[in-house]
Design an enzyme around this catalytic site. Structure first.
Site, short mmCIF file in Angstrom:
data_model
loop_
_atom_site.label_atom_id
_atom_site.label_comp_id
_atom_site.label_asym_id
_atom_site.label_seq_id
_atom_site.Cartn_x
_atom_site.Cartn_y
_atom_site.Cartn_z
N GLY A 40 22.88 50.85 42.89
CA GLY A 40 22.66 49.66 42.07
C GLY A 40 22.65 48.37 42.88
NE ARG A 41 27.70 49.15 46.78
CZ ARG A 41 28.09 50.26 46.18
NH1 ARG A 41 27.93 50.38 44.88
NH2 ARG A 41 28.64 51.26 46.85
CE LYS A 87 21.49 55.16 40.58
NZ LYS A 87 22.28 55.09 41.81
CE LYS A 119 31.67 50.67 35.03
NZ LYS A 119 30.56 51.47 35.56
CG HIS A 161 31.95 16.74 49.84
ND1 HIS A 161 32.38 15.55 50.36
CD2 HIS A 161 30.71 16.95 50.33
CE1 HIS A 161 31.42 15.04 51.12
NE2 HIS A 161 30.40 15.87 51.13
CD GLU A 183 29.92 48.15 42.83
OE1 GLU A 183 30.40 47.65 41.81
OE2 GLU A 183 28.72 48.48 42.90
CD GLU A 209 29.89 45.62 31.10
OE1 GLU A 209 29.49 46.80 31.01
OE2 GLU A 209 30.81 45.28 31.86
#
Ligand SMILES: O=P(O)(O)OC[C@H]1O[C@](O)(CO)[C@@H](O)[C@@H]1O
Length: 547
Positions: free
Chosen positions: A269-270, A209, A514, A386, A355, A215
């Site tokens: 973004g999310r 965005k 960051k 399990h 977030e 990254e």
């Protein structure tokens, strides 16, 4: 309109809930079931292909009424109107929050600062449709004339988790294109992915965005250099597309204008998989499945907007979550999907939920004195049974669990499906009733276990039960039902944010790390020195000793 700022703990209903909690905190759900034969029916919502049974919660009708009163007192209805109508409810960033507009009908109208955003959304959707058809049909080919076989989504956070989760969840519906996801800046991740790929037949979708995420840009540059070992600068146009709201930066990266899919700053973004961020979903599943996903979400939006709070799935789930988080002081919530397809659902929800609602300051800017943001975790059943169910059954913490399951399996492997669902249902029953001493003794005696052994192991075999669960049963895993499920959780997040009097749509908490990483990187590269605490300096020195 600004969101109302009501401190929930100062409401009448909150105080009433505190008293009510003290009165019912020890009540056993199994007693409530035996006292009321209509309990299950009373606390079940049937909607479309959803069947949501929330009767296995530590609630009575009074609890639900008080929680509904709380929703009214914090002005949830008014807040919902602001949310859907494009008000800048992301107040701290002065932005609207309109992922719902992305799946609204093509003829609807939603205004942001006086401009109807729907025509722009329709245009981008047309572009996604056209591009998808060209790539999937093989009409658009790579630089050596071969059709595309692989698509690589390069993005992180919301620009990765949503598309990756949907593509994986709906892989039953996929076409011939293989989708890959490069997200981590870990060079080994990128290497492993590139090893499987042929540059001549691979399409890269760079999703960011902001188009300034370290990254994603580093990974995109590495991929570009890898591609240029075979292709030329002109070939980039055929193999690289980008999704972003920062068109200037995308162009500076070298992506052709026609290969840019726009998004808007009013899409968080999310919550962005419904936008062009979902391009890889469309490529991998076909545009019609992408549309069905959107349509499912739209149906859930309508349910959320119009349904009475009493039978409104996201509202009820959010209220229950507040009940455990703020009154029982539950620290976490688990989401267990009895479908291996939903393997990535929890990581996706972790971003959405944590977030958004991991905030410690209220809407007036004051530090909050009550718990907000739930911690979400989970893995698919039956595997998780399990792994960590021991703790849910017998540990000291109260962990409410959402059980998600589908009535029909996709391949119709009925024998397996019956076993899978019997585990789902059995777990909710076991968590409800537990296993009491008398029953354990009966079992052991029936097996002729010696009295002395029974006495010794009895305390360890007891299951206290009374552990809350929501059973979310959906007819079948389809693009539509997945869309409904995801929108359900999105609205649950919204409702909780409103109740907790926080701003759910910014994420300033991710910034500090960051910034510091940039400072530390320049130190690793010997460009700069800075002052740190002794632990940080020592860590850095240790790392540098390997270089
Ligand atoms: O799409 P972008 O701008 O690269 O951001 C990626 C992710 O980074 C974050 O800003 C958090 O670091 C998320 O909210 C977002 O989904």
């Amino acid at each position: 309109m600004k969101l109302p700022a009501v401190n929930p703990t100062q409401t009448k209903s909150w105080k009433a809930l505190e008293n009510h909690f003290n009165a019912i905190k020890e009540v056993e759900m199994s007693t409530l079931f035996s006292e009321d034969s209509s309990r299950a029916e009373k606390f079940t919502i049937k909607w479309e292909d959803f069947y949501v049974d929330y009767s296995k919660n530590r609630i009575t009708e009074e609890t639900m009424q008080l929680l509904l009163d709380l929703a009214d007192e914090v002005k949830l209805k008014e807040a919902m109107a602001s949310y859907f109508s494009g008000d800048a409810i992301n107040h701290t960033e002065n932005r609207a929050v309109l992922h719902t507009a992305l799946r609204a009908s093509a003829s609807s109208e939603v205004f942001v600062k006086g401009e109807n955003v729907i025509p722009g959304i329709n245009q981008v959707k047309e572009k996604i449709k056209d591009f998808t058809q060209r790539i999937v049909s093989g009409k658009q080919i790579g630089f050596t004339g071969k059709p595309f076989t692989d698509v690589v989504n390069i993005g992180v956070g919301g620009s990765d988790l949503g598309p990756a989760m949907v593509v994986d969840s709906l892989r039953y519906y996929k076409n011939h294109l293989n989708a890959h996801f490069i997200s981590n800046i870990d060079g080994d991740h990128i290497n492993e992915t590139l090893e499987e790929l042929n540059p001549e037949t691979t399409l890269f979708v760079i999703v960011s965005k902001s188009f300034s995420t370290q990254e994603t840009l580093a990974n995109a540059n590495t991929v570009k250099s890898w591609f240029l070992k075979t292709g030329t600068q002109q070939d980039i146009e055929k193999h690289f597309v980008a999704v972003s709201s920062n068109i200037k930066k995308v162009k500076a990266f070298g992506i052709h204008q026609d290969n840019i899919f726009a998004m808007w700053n009013w899409v968080g973004g999310r919550f962005s998989l419904w936008s062009a961020v979902g391009l890889t979903i469309s490529l991998s599943l076909g545009f019609s499945n992408f549309e069905k996903l959107l349509l499912g979400a739209q149906k859930m939006d309508t349910h959320f907007k119009t349904e009475d709070f009493k039978s409104n799935i996201p509202v009820v789930l959010a209220l229950l979550s507040v009940w455990y988080n703020n009154f029982f002081k539950s620290e976490t919530e688990a989401v267990i999907a009895y479908s291996q397809y939903l393997n990535k659902l929890t990581s996706y929800l972790q971003q959405g939920i944590m977030e958004s609602n991991g905030k410690g300051v209220d809407r007036t800017g004051k530090p909050i004195q009550y718990q907000t943001g739930t911690i979400i975790w989970g893995e698919p059943g039956t595997n998780s049974q399990h792994a960590f169910f021991q703790l849910i059954h017998q540990g000291t913490k109260l962990i409410p669990v959402d059980f998600i399951g589908f009535a029909q399996s996709l391949y119709g492997n009925q024998a397996h499906h019956d076993k899978l669902i019997s585990n789902y249902v059995a777990q909710t029953e076991a968590l409800l009733h537990g296993k009491k001493k008398a029953d354990i003794i009966k079992d052991l005696e029936a097996k002729n276990v010696a009295q002395e052994t029974i006495e010794r192991i009895l305390p360890f075999k007891v299951f206290k039960g009374n552990k809350p669960t929501n059973s979310i049963f959906i007819n079948k895993l389809t693009p539509g039902s997945l869309g409904e499920l995801l929108a359900m959780y999105e609205h649950k997040i919204f409702v909780q944010g409103i109740i907790w009097n926080i701003y759910s749509y910014d994420q300033y908490g991710v910034e500090l790390g960051k910034q510091l990483a940039n400072t530390i990187l320049s130190e690793i590269k010997e460009e700069k020195t800075s002052v740190h605490d002794t632990s940080t300096s020592q860590l850095l020195a240790h790392y540098k000793s390997f270089k």
